[in-house]
Design an enzyme around this catalytic site. Structure first.
Site, PDB file in Angstrom:
ATOM      1  N   CYS A   2    -119.638  46.253  63.405  1.00  0.00           N
ATOM      2  CA  CYS A   2    -120.320  45.611  62.194  1.00  0.00           C
ATOM      3  C   CYS A   2    -120.703  46.963  61.377  1.00  0.00           C
ATOM      4  O   CYS A   2    -120.767  48.027  61.881  1.00  0.00           O
ATOM      5  CB  CYS A   2    -121.554  45.015  62.830  1.00  0.00           C
ATOM      6  SG  CYS A   2    -121.231  43.338  63.650  1.00  0.00           S
ATOM      7  N   GLY A  28    -116.528  45.006  59.131  1.00  0.00           N
ATOM      8  CA  GLY A  28    -116.836  43.721  59.516  1.00  0.00           C
ATOM      9  C   GLY A  28    -116.332  42.495  58.209  1.00  0.00           C
ATOM     10  O   GLY A  28    -116.997  43.002  57.291  1.00  0.00           O
ATOM     11  N   ASN A 101    -125.349  46.369  65.193  1.00  0.00           N
ATOM     12  CA  ASN A 101    -123.991  46.928  65.323  1.00  0.00           C
ATOM     13  C   ASN A 101    -123.884  47.459  66.769  1.00  0.00           C
ATOM     14  O   ASN A 101    -124.433  48.336  67.251  1.00  0.00           O
ATOM     15  CB  ASN A 101    -123.572  47.946  64.345  1.00  0.00           C
ATOM     16  CG  ASN A 101    -122.309  48.516  64.773  1.00  0.00           C
ATOM     17  OD1 ASN A 101    -121.530  47.930  64.927  1.00  0.00           O
ATOM     18  ND2 ASN A 101    -121.995  49.991  64.388  1.00  0.00           N
ATOM     19  N   GLY A 102    -123.092  46.799  67.597  1.00  0.00           N
ATOM     20  CA  GLY A 102    -122.818  47.171  68.782  1.00  0.00           C
ATOM     21  C   GLY A 102    -122.626  46.022  69.812  1.00  0.00           C
ATOM     22  O   GLY A 102    -122.684  44.782  69.557  1.00  0.00           O
ATOM     23  N   TYR A 258    -109.979  55.132  63.973  1.00  0.00           N
ATOM     24  CA  TYR A 258    -109.734  54.079  63.147  1.00  0.00           C
ATOM     25  C   TYR A 258    -110.780  53.335  62.329  1.00  0.00           C
ATOM     26  O   TYR A 258    -110.649  53.317  61.197  1.00  0.00           O
ATOM     27  CB  TYR A 258    -109.206  53.117  64.229  1.00  0.00           C
ATOM     28  CG  TYR A 258    -108.687  51.669  63.609  1.00  0.00           C
ATOM     29  CD1 TYR A 258    -107.683  51.443  62.882  1.00  0.00           C
ATOM     30  CD2 TYR A 258    -109.695  50.595  63.600  1.00  0.00           C
ATOM     31  CE1 TYR A 258    -107.270  50.386  62.333  1.00  0.00           C
ATOM     32  CE2 TYR A 258    -109.079  49.427  63.164  1.00  0.00           C
ATOM     33  CZ  TYR A 258    -108.108  49.408  62.440  1.00  0.00           C
ATOM     34  OH  TYR A 258    -107.765  48.177  61.845  1.00  0.00           O
ATOM     35  N   THR A 304    -105.084  53.836  57.536  1.00  0.00           N
ATOM     36  CA  THR A 304    -105.920  54.874  58.315  1.00  0.00           C
ATOM     37  C   THR A 304    -105.016  55.909  58.587  1.00  0.00           C
ATOM     38  O   THR A 304    -105.596  56.939  59.114  1.00  0.00           O
ATOM     39  CB  THR A 304    -106.439  53.799  59.440  1.00  0.00           C
ATOM     40  OG1 THR A 304    -106.922  52.637  59.366  1.00  0.00           O
ATOM     41  CG2 THR A 304    -107.539  54.638  59.922  1.00  0.00           C
ATOM     42  N   ASP A 366     -98.645  55.888  63.170  1.00  0.00           N
ATOM     43  CA  ASP A 366    -100.078  54.802  63.171  1.00  0.00           C
ATOM     44  C   ASP A 366    -101.205  55.557  63.701  1.00  0.00           C
ATOM     45  O   ASP A 366    -100.997  56.510  64.475  1.00  0.00           O
ATOM     46  CB  ASP A 366     -99.781  53.557  63.732  1.00  0.00           C
ATOM     47  CG  ASP A 366    -100.483  52.444  63.104  1.00  0.00           C
ATOM     48  OD1 ASP A 366    -101.144  52.697  62.171  1.00  0.00           O
ATOM     49  OD2 ASP A 366    -100.219  51.090  63.517  1.00  0.00           O
ATOM     50  N   ASP A 367    -102.267  55.044  63.349  1.00  0.00           N
ATOM     51  CA  ASP A 367    -103.605  55.424  64.079  1.00  0.00           C
ATOM     52  C   ASP A 367    -103.458  55.421  65.346  1.00  0.00           C
ATOM     53  O   ASP A 367    -104.121  56.105  66.408  1.00  0.00           O
ATOM     54  CB  ASP A 367    -104.695  54.972  63.351  1.00  0.00           C
ATOM     55  CG  ASP A 367    -104.887  53.484  63.319  1.00  0.00           C
ATOM     56  OD1 ASP A 367    -105.401  52.918  64.277  1.00  0.00           O
ATOM     57  OD2 ASP A 367    -104.583  53.083  62.200  1.00  0.00           O
TER      58      ASP A 367
END
Length: 506
Positions: A2, A28, A101-102, A258, A304, A366-367
């Site tokens: 988030c 998000g 966030n978390g 990422y 990314t 790719d990442d």
């Protein structure tokens, strides 16, 4: 994952909060919300969807006040409902709103404690509501008058850290007082604050990433320390206090791989430069394990991985080229519920430029590789476009374990590298060769030794070592049941309607 933001200004903050959410939208895409405060009265708008779709002119006019908090969200378990959009609110004590966030790893235990000991009811499956009620209960315990005291706030945050486990960064709003922010004692989830000058005095802002401060003209001061609480007071003062015993600073390594925007700074580490170093490290490994003469062109998987791919190509002396055009109106694929919709979206999201593949040996970069579904389809796209050989490189090591600190990674059984060797993964995605970044090289690329205060990284998705020390086999088994695609499909069948008051415009 988030994104959170909190602002105490000298004039209306609704536009600034909205602009910050647009900048943090990559964190998000499921729901967005803003709560502001004007003369002690709270105003809320939140709903499912992108920020640009959740808020219209009428909503913005109603979000009055010179302080507020905002949130962009996607769920870490199951499908979302608008009832779980943030910020959340409780009316006692004082009235508190919170965005988070978390993920709390002891959420089940705390939810039971809140009911049995604190007589508090939790109405959703969101651990953000749990975190809010813990903070509210602790603040009530340490408040002895109608006038809120900053020391009571700091002691309440101490109580949060004492009772909660996991990774979390949160912003909370208390009417007629200010905005409070705090970060978990390990510093897993990011949070930063800064200032800007206005005609009427200084304004203060907290956000998940520094890029939100940059965009709004705030000067970044520093990251919030692990276990620290910061209070943005209405009178323009900033107060801070360490509210938990200092542990090893352990930011999430996958943020740098990422999630974070490349123009952000997290724990004094420039994400862009870290990704350049990832590409350099990966180039050195390719030189060790295969002949670079067998590669004609390096092609990134947008977006990314572009920085790492450019660095890799430069260090190998191989041509770099854009081979895929991205439809920017399609969301991140591994976030999407259900494997069938994920498969469909990959073809809608990327379209190859045939001339960059035809008759060439290509190295796709790719990442990371999570489920492998996207990687497999991209390899096939390259072959269908005429590539002779398709090699695949990942700027991150194999993702073999679930994330428990707030990133919506699949269950362990749905991770392509879980229980498979690198050769098995290579065969599964259909590549002619697969090169993963070594974990120690990744850590060195991000760490920037001698120039940062990071003690270690949460690298649990790569090595299965969870820095909070409380993640058991039973916990992971339960996570497996809640996160697999079958569970998400079942939970998505019954979305609720958000009918919360507080001037919430539905």
């Amino acid at each position: 994952m988030c994104g959170i933001v909190g602002i105490v200004g000298t004039s209306a903050v609704n536009q600034a909060l909205y602009d910050a959410l647009l900048v943090l939208q990559h964190r998000g895409q499921d729901a967005a919300g803003i709560m502001t405060c004007d003369d002690g009265r709270l105003h809320l708008r939140k709903d499912n969807g992108l920020a640009r779709d959740v808020f219209d002119n009428e909503h913005m006019i109603s979000l009055r006040g010179s302080m507020g908090i905002g949130h962009v969200r996607y769920p870490t378990a199951g499908c979302s409902s608008s009832a779980e959009a943030q910020p959340f609110y409780v009316n006692s004590p004082y009235g508190i709103a919170l965005a988070h966030n978390g993920n709390l790893t002891n959420a089940v235990q705390i939810k039971e404690e809140l009911f049995r000991q604190d007589r508090r009811h939790i109405n959703t499956d969101s651990d953000s509501e749990i975190l809010l009620n813990i903070f509210a209960h602790e603040l009530a315990e340490y408040s002895s008058s109608l006038e809120i005291d900053e020391q009571a706030v700091f002691r309440a945050v101490e109580g949060v850290h004492r009772r909660c486990r996991g990774g979390y960064a949160a912003v909370a709003l208390i009417p007629d007082f200010g905005v409070i922010a705090f970060r978990d004692p390990n510093g897993i989830r990011p949070a930063v604050f800064g200032f800007r000058d206005s005609e009427d005095g200084p304004e203060m802002m907290i956000a998940s990433e520094s890029v939100a401060l940059d965009t709004l003209g705030f000067e970044r001061v520093r990251d919030i320390e692990p276990g620290e609480a910061v209070i943005l007071m209405l009178d323009g003062r900033l107060l801070s206090q360490q509210c938990a015993e200092r542990t090893q600073r352990s930011p999430c390594l996958f943020e740098f791989v990422y999630f974070a925007r490349p123009d952000s700074i997290i724990d004094d580490i420039f994400v862009h430069k870290a990704r350049l170093r990832m590409g350099k490290k990966l180039a050195r490994k390719i030189q060790r394990v295969m002949s670079k003469d067998d590669i004609d062109v390096v092609i990134p998987i947008p977006d990314t991985s572009r920085t790492s791919a450019m660095s890799l190509a430069a260090n190998l002396g191989i041509r770099f080229s854009e081979g895929f055009i991205k439809n920017r109106y399609i969301g991140r694929t591994f976030i999407m519920p259900g494997q069938s919709s994920r498969k469909k979206s990959v073809r809608q999201k990327l379209n190859p430029i045939d001339v960059e593949f035809r008759g060439k040996n290509v190295l796709l970069v790719d990442d990371s590789i999570v489920r492998g579904t996207t990687s497999r389809q991209i390899v096939q796209m390259a072959r269908d476009s005429g590539a002779k050989k398709v090699y695949f490189a990942s700027a991150a090591p194999p993702v073999r374990y679930p994330n428990v600190y707030g990133i919506d990674m699949p269950s362990a059984s749905e991770l392509v590298a879980h229980g498979r060797t690198e050769e098995d993964v290579c065969a599964w995605i259909g590549a002619d060769g697969l090169i993963y970044q070594d974990l120690e090289d990744l850590k060195e690329a991000v760490l920037k030794k001698g120039k940062t205060h990071v003690d270690r990284f949460d690298a649990s998705v790569f090595d299965g070592e969870y820095v909070t020390g409380d993640v058991t086999t039973d916990y992971l088994d339960d996570l497996e049941c809640r996160r697999n695609d079958g569970a998400k499909s079942e939970q998505g069948a019954g979305k609720q309607i958000n009918i919360l008051g507080l001037h919430n415009q539905v």
